[in-house]
Structures are given as structure tokens and as C-alpha cells.
Design a protein around this motif. Structure first.
Motif, PDB file in Angstrom:
ATOM      1  N   LEU A 195       2.471  16.004  34.557  1.00 36.75           N
ATOM      2  CA  LEU A 195       1.909  14.795  33.965  1.00 36.75           C
ATOM      3  C   LEU A 195       0.821  14.213  34.857  1.00 36.75           C
ATOM      4  O   LEU A 195      -0.214  13.728  34.368  1.00 36.75           O
ATOM      5  CB  LEU A 195       3.013  13.764  33.724  1.00 36.75           C
ATOM      6  N   SER A 196       1.000  14.287  36.143  1.00 38.88           N
ATOM      7  CA  SER A 196      -0.016  13.804  37.081  1.00 38.88           C
ATOM      8  C   SER A 196      -1.289  14.633  36.974  1.00 38.88           C
ATOM      9  O   SER A 196      -2.402  14.109  37.079  1.00 38.88           O
ATOM     10  CB  SER A 196       0.518  13.856  38.512  1.00 38.88           C
ATOM     11  N   GLU A 197      -1.127  15.947  36.779  1.00 39.18           N
ATOM     12  CA  GLU A 197      -2.297  16.813  36.624  1.00 39.18           C
ATOM     13  C   GLU A 197      -3.110  16.422  35.393  1.00 39.18           C
ATOM     14  O   GLU A 197      -4.342  16.422  35.413  1.00 39.18           O
ATOM     15  CB  GLU A 197      -1.848  18.274  36.532  1.00 39.18           C
ATOM     16  N   LEU A 198      -2.397  16.102  34.312  1.00 33.68           N
ATOM     17  CA  LEU A 198      -3.096  15.677  33.096  1.00 33.68           C
ATOM     18  C   LEU A 198      -3.873  14.389  33.343  1.00 33.68           C
ATOM     19  O   LEU A 198      -5.042  14.259  32.953  1.00 33.68           O
ATOM     20  CB  LEU A 198      -2.095  15.468  31.957  1.00 33.68           C
ATOM     21  N   LEU A 199      -3.236  13.424  33.983  1.00 37.96           N
ATOM     22  CA  LEU A 199      -3.902  12.148  34.247  1.00 37.96           C
ATOM     23  C   LEU A 199      -5.062  12.327  35.210  1.00 37.96           C
ATOM     24  O   LEU A 199      -6.114  11.706  35.052  1.00 37.96           O
ATOM     25  CB  LEU A 199      -2.899  11.142  34.819  1.00 37.96           C
ATOM     26  N   ARG A 200      -4.890  13.190  36.211  1.00 36.71           N
ATOM     27  CA  ARG A 200      -5.964  13.440  37.178  1.00 36.71           C
ATOM     28  C   ARG A 200      -7.191  14.023  36.469  1.00 36.71           C
ATOM     29  O   ARG A 200      -8.327  13.645  36.762  1.00 36.71           O
ATOM     30  CB  ARG A 200      -5.477  14.385  38.270  1.00 36.71           C
ATOM     31  N   TYR A 201      -6.949  14.939  35.561  1.00 32.90           N
ATOM     32  CA  TYR A 201      -8.058  15.552  34.817  1.00 32.90           C
ATOM     33  C   TYR A 201      -8.788  14.501  33.981  1.00 32.90           C
ATOM     34  O   TYR A 201     -10.019  14.479  33.915  1.00 32.90           O
ATOM     35  CB  TYR A 201      -7.519  16.658  33.920  1.00 32.90           C
ATOM     36  N   GLN A 202      -8.012  13.620  33.335  1.00 32.38           N
ATOM     37  CA  GLN A 202      -8.630  12.574  32.519  1.00 32.38           C
ATOM     38  C   GLN A 202      -9.422  11.595  33.370  1.00 32.38           C
ATOM     39  O   GLN A 202     -10.461  11.105  32.956  1.00 32.38           O
ATOM     40  CB  GLN A 202      -7.543  11.818  31.738  1.00 32.38           C
ATOM     41  N   GLN A 214     -11.400  25.042  33.127  1.00 25.72           N
ATOM     42  CA  GLN A 214     -10.691  23.810  33.451  1.00 25.72           C
ATOM     43  C   GLN A 214     -10.050  23.201  32.203  1.00 25.72           C
ATOM     44  O   GLN A 214      -8.919  22.700  32.256  1.00 25.72           O
ATOM     45  CB  GLN A 214     -11.671  22.804  34.067  1.00 25.72           C
ATOM     46  N   GLU A 215     -10.782  23.243  31.108  1.00 24.56           N
ATOM     47  CA  GLU A 215     -10.244  22.684  29.858  1.00 24.56           C
ATOM     48  C   GLU A 215      -9.011  23.465  29.414  1.00 24.56           C
ATOM     49  O   GLU A 215      -8.015  22.875  28.962  1.00 24.56           O
ATOM     50  CB  GLU A 215     -11.326  22.716  28.776  1.00 24.56           C
ATOM     51  N   PHE A 216      -9.050  24.785  29.530  1.00 30.27           N
ATOM     52  CA  PHE A 216      -7.887  25.611  29.145  1.00 30.27           C
ATOM     53  C   PHE A 216      -6.689  25.352  30.062  1.00 30.27           C
ATOM     54  O   PHE A 216      -5.544  25.320  29.600  1.00 30.27           O
ATOM     55  CB  PHE A 216      -8.263  27.085  29.171  1.00 30.27           C
ATOM     56  N   THR A 221      -1.295  22.986  30.627  1.00 32.34           N
ATOM     57  CA  THR A 221      -0.388  22.005  31.235  1.00 32.34           C
ATOM     58  C   THR A 221       0.193  21.087  30.167  1.00 32.34           C
ATOM     59  O   THR A 221       1.397  20.785  30.167  1.00 32.34           O
ATOM     60  CB  THR A 221      -1.131  21.173  32.293  1.00 32.34           C
ATOM     61  N   TYR A 222      -0.669  20.664  29.233  1.00 35.87           N
ATOM     62  CA  TYR A 222      -0.193  19.806  28.144  1.00 35.87           C
ATOM     63  C   TYR A 222       0.834  20.543  27.288  1.00 35.87           C
ATOM     64  O   TYR A 222       1.874  19.978  26.910  1.00 35.87           O
ATOM     65  CB  TYR A 222      -1.380  19.368  27.280  1.00 35.87           C
ATOM     66  N   ILE A 223       0.572  21.815  26.992  1.00 36.60           N
ATOM     67  CA  ILE A 223       1.508  22.622  26.193  1.00 36.60           C
ATOM     68  C   ILE A 223       2.839  22.773  26.917  1.00 36.60           C
ATOM     69  O   ILE A 223       3.919  22.675  26.309  1.00 36.60           O
ATOM     70  CB  ILE A 223       0.896  23.994  25.879  1.00 36.60           C
ATOM     71  N   ALA A 224       2.782  23.010  28.234  1.00 34.63           N
ATOM     72  CA  ALA A 224       4.019  23.152  29.014  1.00 34.63           C
ATOM     73  C   ALA A 224       4.861  21.875  28.958  1.00 34.63           C
ATOM     74  O   ALA A 224       6.097  21.939  28.853  1.00 34.63           O
ATOM     75  CB  ALA A 224       3.669  23.504  30.454  1.00 34.63           C
ATOM     76  N   LEU A 225       4.204  20.721  29.027  1.00 36.07           N
ATOM     77  CA  LEU A 225       4.933  19.451  28.924  1.00 36.07           C
ATOM     78  C   LEU A 225       5.552  19.277  27.539  1.00 36.07           C
ATOM     79  O   LEU A 225       6.689  18.823  27.403  1.00 36.07           O
ATOM     80  CB  LEU A 225       3.989  18.280  29.222  1.00 36.07           C
ATOM     81  N   ARG A 248     -19.597  25.944  29.622  1.00 34.15           N
ATOM     82  CA  ARG A 248     -19.348  24.520  29.793  1.00 34.15           C
ATOM     83  C   ARG A 248     -19.210  23.833  28.435  1.00 34.15           C
ATOM     84  O   ARG A 248     -19.846  24.226  27.458  1.00 34.15           O
ATOM     85  CB  ARG A 248     -20.480  23.857  30.586  1.00 34.15           C
ATOM     86  N   VAL A 249     -18.386  22.796  28.418  1.00 39.35           N
ATOM     87  CA  VAL A 249     -18.157  22.038  27.193  1.00 39.35           C
ATOM     88  C   VAL A 249     -17.834  20.601  27.581  1.00 39.35           C
ATOM     89  O   VAL A 249     -17.397  20.338  28.712  1.00 39.35           O
ATOM     90  CB  VAL A 249     -16.986  22.660  26.380  1.00 39.35           C
ATOM     91  N   SER A 250     -18.062  19.672  26.674  1.00 37.78           N
ATOM     92  CA  SER A 250     -17.676  18.285  26.943  1.00 37.78           C
ATOM     93  C   SER A 250     -16.160  18.194  27.046  1.00 37.78           C
ATOM     94  O   SER A 250     -15.449  18.795  26.233  1.00 37.78           O
ATOM     95  CB  SER A 250     -18.179  17.366  25.824  1.00 37.78           C
ATOM     96  N   PRO A 251     -15.627  17.452  28.021  1.00 41.23           N
ATOM     97  CA  PRO A 251     -14.183  17.448  28.252  1.00 41.23           C
ATOM     98  C   PRO A 251     -13.396  16.715  27.174  1.00 41.23           C
ATOM     99  O   PRO A 251     -13.914  15.831  26.478  1.00 41.23           O
ATOM    100  CB  PRO A 251     -14.042  16.732  29.601  1.00 41.23           C
TER     101      PRO A 251
END
Length: 344
Positions: A195-202, A214-216, A221-225, A248-251
Motif C-alpha cells: 500500500l505504501s508503494e502505491l501511495l509513493r507512486y501517486q 513503472q506503470e505496470f 502491486t495494486y492487483i496483488a493488494l 512513456r505514458v501519462s501516469p
């Protein structure tokens, strides 16, 4: 007032054009205008001219709004095309009208030449007026759209700045909880890490574009949660094309599609997630089964998908497609984005 002007302008043009013909031909013959020949021919010719003007008005407006933007031709070519069409249609009408006895073409060569010399320039002037008005309308519409896009972008930036407080707060609280959990409890500590990894990315993916790699990772990580809290019956299939990783893609564009699938999955409890390279872009699809109750009550896409549409319109104007469909008990979302940035 504008509607009245539009409705009466072809009538006014027809009357002016026909009287130009009458004054030109009759005065050249030293006759009083409208006095040569039976009056019924004059009235038929006047009515025919007015009908031609209304038809020309309709055809010109349709051409300017629907056809001309697709042709991408120069102004000279455009005018030549209009003149050519007028020459063909006008002379065909006069020829058929003369043969049917509706129009009277007395001195054939002179009457045809005079009609073409007077009618075509007046029609062309009328077309130029319509074209100028259309260009002005298009410019005004585009200006309003640009202003709306700027306003939407500012609103998005403002909402993003306002929302940063909550992720920071949660991120700090999660770190505190993580260190309060005994080291022997590995599963809850790992959950908090994810969950921290998700928030850090955001929080820290502030660049305009991020690597799809990075997006994948973020999506995995989201799928694992989600799998930690998902029904045991859930059948989940994922595929992320490795050849896309250096593009590259918009996050955070793909996450709403996953959130939507995990939120509404039911029935057979199946979710298929696919990301692959297709032509010059990213093809991303999410398919999930849904229960009958959702099929009946869910009439439109959720807020997440609506927001995604707005973001795509701002970030990838004319360079994306988003298709949403329901097939029996399956909900399908397909997203295609043209990819231009890649790190070799």
C-alpha cells in the motif's frame, strides 16, 4: 434575428440576381425591364432562380461544415470547384427548363452567356460571405474550446494539489503502523509495504510521462493488494507485454479500468487484463464478469471512467480511443493510446 436573416437571404439573392438579368438583357434591347416576352416566363424564371438560391445556400452550408474540412484544399481550388459545379448545374437547369417550356431561352447563346456571367459571380460572392461567416464561427468555437481546456487543466491541477494532503498523511500513518507491527507478522507488514508503494507512486510520479514499466509495476502491486481481499473463486488472468516497457505514458491512466473491474466483478468471478503493443500504440483491455443485478441497475459508466475520459481528452486529444461495452454478463473496456515517447 439571425434565423430570419438566414431564411430570407437566399430569397433576396434570387430577386437581385433575376433583376440583374432582366435589366441587362432588356436594356441592351432598348426595352422596358420585364416587358419582353410573356409574364409567365418571367415569373417561372424568378421562381427557378429563388429555388436555385435556396438549394445553393443549403449545399454551401453543408459543404462548408461537413465536406470542406475533410478535403484540405486551397482557397483557389475551393473556388474553382464551386465555379465548376455552378457551370454544370446552372446550364443543365436552363437547358432542361428550355426543353420543358418552363424557361424561355430566346437568343440561346446570348442568354446562356449573360446568365453565366451574372449568376456565377453573384453565387460566388454569396459563397464567400457564407465561408467567412463559417470561419468566424469556427474560430470562435475553437477559442471557447481552448479556454475550456485551459480551465479544465487548471481545475485538475488544483484538485491534485488539494488531494496531496491526504496521501501524505496516509503514507506517514502507514509507516508508523508498519513499525508498530511485530517483525514476526510478515503478512500484514508486506500488505502495508504494498500500500505504501502505491501511495509513493501517486505522490512522486510528478513527471508528465512515466515509463510503462513503472506503470505496470504499479498495476501489479495494486492487483496483488486486491487479491488479498478478493473472493477465492476469482479467476484472474493478466498479461503485460514486455516490449512496451520502454515507452512513456501519462501516469495513472490505466488504474481506473482495474478499479472498475474489481469493484463490479461478480457472476463467474473472472477478470482478464491485457496490455500489448498494437501498431503504433498501447492496447489495454479489461474484461470482467458481472452479476445480473449489476447488468440491470448499472446503466452508465462510473465516475472513475468519466474522469478518465476527461483526462484522455486533455492529455491525448485525437490520439486515443476508449470503448465500453456490455456483452451478456461481461463488461468490457478497451483503451488504445498512440505512443510517441520511447527510450531506446
Amino acid at each position: 434575428m439571425k434565423f430570419l436573416f438566414r431564411a430570407l437571404s437566399p430569397l433576396f439573392l434570387g430577386v437581385v440576381m433575376f433583376n440583374c438579368i432582366r435589366f441587362t438583357t432588356d436594356l441592351l434591347r432598348y426595352e422596358i425591364p420585364w416587358s419582353s416576352g410573356p409574364m409567365k416566363y418571367h415569373l417561372f424564371a424568378l421562381c427557378t432562380t429563388i429555388v436555385m438560391c435556396y438549394a445553393f445556400d443549403f449545399a454551401s452550408r453543408y459543404f462548408l461544415s461537413r465536406v470542406r474540412p475533410k478535403l484540405k484544399i486551397s482557397v483557389v481550388s475551393e473556388c474553382m470547384l464551386i465555379i465548376l459545379n455552378l457551370l454544370v448545374v446552372m446550364n443543365l437547369i436552363m437547358f432542361v427548363g428550355d426543353r420543358l417550356g418552363v424557361l424561355y431561352m430566346g437568343n440561346i447563346i446570348t442568354d446562356y452567356v449573360v446568365a453565366n456571367v451574372i449568376y456565377i459571380p453573384l453565387f460566388l460572392i454569396y459563397y464567400i460571405i457564407l465561408r467567412t461567416n463559417q470561419l468566424e464561427t469556427d474560430y470562435h468555437r475553437q477559442t471557447l474550446q481552448l479556454e475550456k481546456i485551459r480551465t479544465d487543466q487548471l481545475e485538475m491541477e488544483l484538485k491534485f494539489l488539494k488531494s496531496q494532503y491526504h496521501p501524505h498523511f496516509l503514507f506517514n500513518v502507514l509507516n508508523t503502523i508498519y513499525f508498530q507491527i511485530d517483525e514476526k507478522n510478515k503478512e500484514p507488514r508486506r500488505t502495508i509495504e504494498m500500500l505504501s508503494e502505491l501511495l509513493r507512486y501517486q505522490l512522486y510520479s510528478e513527471d508528465n510521462k512515466v515509463l510503462l514499466e513503472q506503470e505496470f509495476d504499479y498495476l501489479n502491486t495494486y492487483i496483488a493488494l486486491q487479491k488479498l481481499r478478493a473472493n477465492e473463486r476469482l479467476e484472474l488472468n493478466t498479461f503485460f507485454d514486455p516490449s512496451l516497457q520502454k515507452y512513456r505514458v501519462s501516469p495513472l491512466l490505466l488504474l481506473p479500468l482495474l478499479e472498475n473491474a474489481f469493484k463490479y466483478v461478480g457472476g463467474d468471478y473472472k477478470i482478464d487484463i491485457t496490455a500489448r503493443k498494437e501498431k503504433n500504440g498501447l492496447f489495454f483491455s479489461v474484461t470482467n464478469s458481472i452479476p445480473p443485478s449489476v447488468i440491470q441497475t448499472r446503466k452508465r459508466a462510473g465516475i472513475g471512467l468519466d474522469n478518465l475520459r476527461r483526462r484522455l481528452a486533455l492529455l491525448y486529444p485525437g490520439k486515443h480511443t476508449l470503448e465500453i461495452s456490455k456483452e451478456d454478463n461481461i463488461f468490457v473496456v478497451k483503451l488504445f493510446i498512440v505512443l510517441e515517447d520511447a527510450i531506446c
